[in-house]
Design a protein around this motif. Structure first.
Motif, PDB file in Angstrom:
ATOM      1  N   ARG B  95      39.530  47.652  43.952  1.00  0.00           N
ATOM      2  CA  ARG B  95      38.367  47.236  43.211  1.00  0.00           C
ATOM      3  C   ARG B  95      37.728  45.812  43.512  1.00  0.00           C
ATOM      4  NH1 ARG B  95      41.163  49.950  39.351  1.00  0.00           N
ATOM      5  NH2 ARG B  95      41.789  48.165  38.221  1.00  0.00           N
ATOM      6  N   ASN B  96      38.984  44.964  43.462  1.00  0.00           N
ATOM      7  CA  ASN B  96      38.724  43.635  43.747  1.00  0.00           C
ATOM      8  C   ASN B  96      37.864  43.384  45.121  1.00  0.00           C
ATOM      9  OD1 ASN B  96      39.106  40.692  42.992  1.00  0.00           O
ATOM     10  ND2 ASN B  96      40.521  40.728  44.862  1.00  0.00           N
ATOM     11  N   ALA B  97      38.247  43.875  46.125  1.00  0.00           N
ATOM     12  CA  ALA B  97      37.559  43.797  47.381  1.00  0.00           C
ATOM     13  C   ALA B  97      36.294  44.044  47.639  1.00  0.00           C
ATOM     14  CB  ALA B  97      38.578  44.773  48.333  1.00  0.00           C
ATOM     15  N   VAL B  98      35.825  45.249  46.636  1.00  0.00           N
ATOM     16  CA  VAL B  98      34.679  45.737  46.488  1.00  0.00           C
ATOM     17  C   VAL B  98      33.706  44.460  46.053  1.00  0.00           C
ATOM     18  CG1 VAL B  98      32.792  47.517  45.585  1.00  0.00           C
ATOM     19  CG2 VAL B  98      35.070  48.280  46.582  1.00  0.00           C
ATOM     20  N   ARG B  99      34.163  44.109  44.764  1.00  0.00           N
ATOM     21  CA  ARG B  99      33.706  43.119  44.276  1.00  0.00           C
ATOM     22  C   ARG B  99      33.434  41.861  44.925  1.00  0.00           C
ATOM     23  NH1 ARG B  99      36.986  43.572  39.054  1.00  0.00           N
ATOM     24  NH2 ARG B  99      38.276  41.837  40.362  1.00  0.00           N
ATOM     25  N   PHE B 100      34.421  41.356  45.480  1.00  0.00           N
ATOM     26  CA  PHE B 100      34.606  40.294  46.428  1.00  0.00           C
ATOM     27  C   PHE B 100      33.423  40.221  47.640  1.00  0.00           C
ATOM     28  CE2 PHE B 100      36.473  38.319  50.383  1.00  0.00           C
ATOM     29  CZ  PHE B 100      36.627  36.860  50.003  1.00  0.00           C
TER      30      PHE B 100
END
Lengths: 157, 120
Positions: B95-100
């Motif tokens: 999730r963090n990577a998609v947001r990043f």
């Protein structure tokens, strides 16, 4: 390390390794970092301190282009979910300190960070942010955790 | 329709049981990427891994979201052998990577704005 149940052992090992990785990836510390710990058997708690002589979290945040009125606010920002000083042409980041803070909250422990002139402390309640009268070159992070058994540590966004 | 070949990567065999280092994570990411380039699906086998960090997972799995669409990774990348806590961590990393990577452009705009409003 004292005897801990598996869930606590996993989270403590993870937290420590995240801190070491942070120190080597972000601190620019020529001397690496130093970690010390102490068991308090009567209180059934452990305190661990990881310190580096690098540039300090607020300065790293400033160099990445983020501006905060107080250095303690830059430290608080660095503990939020997904906040990172990494450029977007590399791998993501911003979870290590967030995970540690969440673990400590669930465990009933404390995180304290001194970096440059910023001071940040967080336990179960609202965090305390203060500006120190003189600057620490680098970052000193102390976390305290309780030797609780049978606690499930679950991540949350 | 041709069935895809699958590459199974045994993490413990290649990187040991303590997977905490971002350099090791980047090496794993490269193995995954090579398999995806060959058109294969990838299964990460975490059996025997005792300690995982976000640093390792960001460099191995998270970085892929800067190269491939989420839909492709949802389809072609799977894993096994994680306990509940580590599975939560991997999903958080995803999730963090998609947001990043989605925030790359807006974040640059925010940086420019804060530089203009708050002096050094």
């Amino acid at each position: 390390m004292p005897i801990m149940d598996r869930a606590l052992n996993v989270e403590v090992n993870r937290g420590l390794c995240e801190l070491f990785e942070n120190a080597f990836a972000h601190a620019d510390s020529a001397s690496g970092c130093i970690a010390i710990g102490q068991l308090y058997p009567n209180k059934q708690e452990v305190q661990i301190c990881v310190c580096d002589a690098g540039i300090g979290i607020p300065e790293r945040v400033r160099l990445a282009g983020y501006r905060f009125p107080r250095q303690s606010e830059a430290i608080a920002w660095s503990l939020e979910n997904g906040t990172t000083t990494r450029a977007h042409d590399g791998p993501p980041g911003g979870l290590g300190l967030f995970l540690l803070r969440n673990f400590v909250r669930v465990n009933g422990g404390t995180v304290r960070i001194i970096a440059n002139r910023g001071y940040y402390s967080c336990s179960s309640g609202s965090p305390i942010l203060t500006t120190l009268p003189c600057a620490l070159p680098g970052t000193l992070l102390q976390f305290k955790f309780r030797l609780l058994r049978n606690v499930v540590y679950q991540l949350g966004d | 329709m041709r069935s895809q070949d699958m590459t199974r990567i045994q993490i413990e065999k290649d990187f040991g049981s303590i997977c905490v280092d971002s350099t090791d994570g980047a090496s794993l990411g490269e193995l995954i990427r090579e398999a995806l380039v060959r058109g294969e699906t990838v299964c990460l086998d975490f059996t025997g891994v005792s300690t995982l960090t976000s640093a390792f997972l960001n460099a191995s799995v998270g970085s892929l979201y800067g190269m491939y669409p989420k839909e492709r990774l949802d389809r072609d990348l799977s894993w096994t052998g994680l306990d509940a806590a580590d599975e939560d961590l991997l999903r958080l990393v995803q999730r963090n990577a998609v947001r990043f990577y989605a925030a790359a452009k807006p974040q640059q705009d925010i940086l420019r704005a804060t530089r203009q409003t708050i002096p050094d």
